[in-house]
Design a protein around this motif. Structure first.
Motif, mmCIF file in Angstrom:
data_model
loop_
_atom_site.group_PDB
_atom_site.id
_atom_site.type_symbol
_atom_site.label_atom_id
_atom_site.label_comp_id
_atom_site.label_asym_id
_atom_site.label_seq_id
_atom_site.Cartn_x
_atom_site.Cartn_y
_atom_site.Cartn_z
ATOM 1 N N TYR A 151 50.379 1.975 80.510
ATOM 2 C CA TYR A 151 51.347 1.517 79.524
ATOM 3 C C TYR A 151 52.775 1.843 79.945
ATOM 4 O O TYR A 151 53.685 1.060 79.716
ATOM 5 C CB TYR A 151 51.028 2.143 78.166
ATOM 6 C CG TYR A 151 51.792 1.525 77.036
ATOM 7 C CD1 TYR A 151 51.442 0.277 76.526
ATOM 8 C CD2 TYR A 151 52.885 2.170 76.477
ATOM 9 C CE1 TYR A 151 52.157 -0.302 75.491
ATOM 10 C CE2 TYR A 151 53.603 1.597 75.445
ATOM 11 C CZ TYR A 151 53.224 0.362 74.964
ATOM 12 O OH TYR A 151 53.943 -0.210 73.943
ATOM 13 N N ALA A 152 52.989 3.017 80.566
ATOM 14 C CA ALA A 152 54.337 3.417 80.977
ATOM 15 C C ALA A 152 54.268 4.406 82.123
ATOM 16 O O ALA A 152 53.285 5.121 82.290
ATOM 17 C CB ALA A 152 55.083 4.042 79.799
ATOM 18 N N CYS A 168 59.520 2.993 83.088
ATOM 19 C CA CYS A 168 59.106 1.588 83.073
ATOM 20 C C CYS A 168 57.974 1.480 82.070
ATOM 21 O O CYS A 168 57.000 2.232 82.148
ATOM 22 C CB CYS A 168 58.602 1.163 84.451
ATOM 23 S SG CYS A 168 59.813 1.307 85.754
ATOM 24 N N CYS A 169 58.120 0.577 81.110
ATOM 25 C CA CYS A 169 57.110 0.427 80.054
ATOM 26 C C CYS A 169 56.602 -1.003 79.992
ATOM 27 O O CYS A 169 57.360 -1.945 80.212
ATOM 28 C CB CYS A 169 57.697 0.795 78.696
ATOM 29 S SG CYS A 169 58.310 2.470 78.576
ATOM 30 N N ARG A 170 55.345 -1.137 79.662
ATOM 31 C CA ARG A 170 54.720 -2.458 79.499
ATOM 32 C C ARG A 170 55.228 -3.050 78.186
ATOM 33 O O ARG A 170 55.294 -2.368 77.176
ATOM 34 C CB ARG A 170 53.210 -2.285 79.441
ATOM 35 C CG ARG A 170 52.445 -3.574 79.301
ATOM 36 C CD ARG A 170 50.961 -3.296 79.172
ATOM 37 N NE ARG A 170 50.435 -2.783 80.422
ATOM 38 C CZ ARG A 170 49.457 -3.375 81.103
ATOM 39 N NH1 ARG A 170 48.892 -4.448 80.651
ATOM 40 N NH2 ARG A 170 49.036 -2.847 82.224
ATOM 41 N N ASN A 171 55.572 -4.305 78.225
ATOM 42 C CA ASN A 171 55.986 -5.007 77.034
ATOM 43 C C ASN A 171 54.738 -5.577 76.354
ATOM 44 O O ASN A 171 54.087 -6.452 76.922
ATOM 45 C CB ASN A 171 56.969 -6.128 77.399
ATOM 46 C CG ASN A 171 57.489 -6.849 76.173
ATOM 47 O OD1 ASN A 171 56.905 -6.827 75.105
ATOM 48 N ND2 ASN A 171 58.614 -7.522 76.342
ATOM 49 N N PRO A 172 54.398 -5.110 75.161
ATOM 50 C CA PRO A 172 53.162 -5.583 74.525
ATOM 51 C C PRO A 172 53.188 -7.075 74.175
ATOM 52 O O PRO A 172 52.150 -7.678 73.984
ATOM 53 C CB PRO A 172 53.038 -4.727 73.270
ATOM 54 C CG PRO A 172 54.401 -4.187 73.025
ATOM 55 C CD PRO A 172 55.114 -4.135 74.338
ATOM 56 N N LEU A 173 54.382 -7.667 74.136
ATOM 57 C CA LEU A 173 54.486 -9.092 73.799
ATOM 58 C C LEU A 173 54.243 -9.985 74.999
ATOM 59 O O LEU A 173 53.814 -11.126 74.865
ATOM 60 C CB LEU A 173 55.861 -9.387 73.206
ATOM 61 C CG LEU A 173 56.195 -8.616 71.930
ATOM 62 C CD1 LEU A 173 57.617 -8.930 71.475
ATOM 63 C CD2 LEU A 173 55.197 -8.929 70.831
ATOM 64 N N THR A 174 54.538 -9.476 76.221
ATOM 65 C CA THR A 174 54.420 -10.311 77.418
ATOM 66 C C THR A 174 53.331 -9.863 78.376
ATOM 67 O O THR A 174 53.113 -10.510 79.383
ATOM 68 C CB THR A 174 55.756 -10.332 78.197
ATOM 69 O OG1 THR A 174 56.074 -8.997 78.585
ATOM 70 C CG2 THR A 174 56.853 -10.927 77.351
ATOM 71 N N GLN A 175 52.674 -8.784 78.109
ATOM 72 C CA GLN A 175 51.643 -8.202 78.978
ATOM 73 C C GLN A 175 51.246 -9.161 80.039
ATOM 74 O O GLN A 175 50.452 -9.136 80.827
ATOM 75 C CB GLN A 175 50.447 -7.731 78.177
ATOM 76 C CG GLN A 175 50.802 -6.602 77.282
ATOM 77 C CD GLN A 175 49.557 -5.994 76.655
ATOM 78 O OE1 GLN A 175 48.451 -6.097 77.165
ATOM 79 N NE2 GLN A 175 49.740 -5.310 75.547
#
Length: 175
Positions: A151-152, A168-175
């Protein structure tokens, strides 16, 4: 920062959102090598500090996990006095993951101290963005899900005395 696939936790009156999401439990099995007497204990954690293999220029996150969960043997001045037979003896300690948390925080031990000598380990640690499988390290009695997705990541650039942290974090909207 890793999030368990299909993870969920149940609330108790004394729990908080932090404990529900980030707490896990380690199990320690201690066995005397003279008399084979075993004891078990457990410890709650919110983060696992993983060692990096010595002398490697690169390794995988699985290598770091294997090193953390490998059986350790206490010998010489670290021997343990057995509560059953009363003999101070070499002792094997096996650590397993008894209850994986919903969100797992892994910390890589990047700084090494040997006496007065200190250094930052620059080992390149590779990892997968999804499907980190912890089943080899989970206690047989655990029925919780054991797969995580990245996730980050928090990075440190610099040395022991100065540097910057970036995330750096994963964007839950664009995964």
């Amino acid at each position: 920062l890793l999030k368990r696939e299909n993870g969920g936790a149940s609330a108790t009156p004394e729990s908080s959102i932090i404990t529900l999401l980030f707490e896990g439990q380690l199990r320690y099995v201690t066995q005397g090598l003279h008399c084979d007497h075993q004891t078990q204990s457990s410890q709650v954690f919110t983060m696992l500090s993983l060692p990096i293999p010595n002398g490697s220029k690169k390794c995988s996150l699985q290598d770091c996990l294997a090193l953390f969960f490998q059986q350790n043997t206490l010998t010489s001045s670290n021997q343990i006095l057995c509560s059953q037979c009363g003999i101070k003896q070499d002792t094997a300690i096996l650590t397993t993951l008894d209850s994986p948390p919903t969100i797992l925080i892994l910390h890589l031990k990047r700084f090494e101290c040997q006496g007065k000598k200190k250094k930052k380990l620059k080992t390149n640690v590779s990892f997968s963005m999804e499907n980190l499988d912890l089943s080899p390290y989970v206690s047989p009695s655990s029925s919780k899900h054991k797969t995580y997705w990245l996730y980050a990541v928090i990075n440190h650039s610099g040395d022991l005395n100065a540097g910057h942290y970036t995330a750096c974090c994963r964007n839950p909207l664009t995964q």
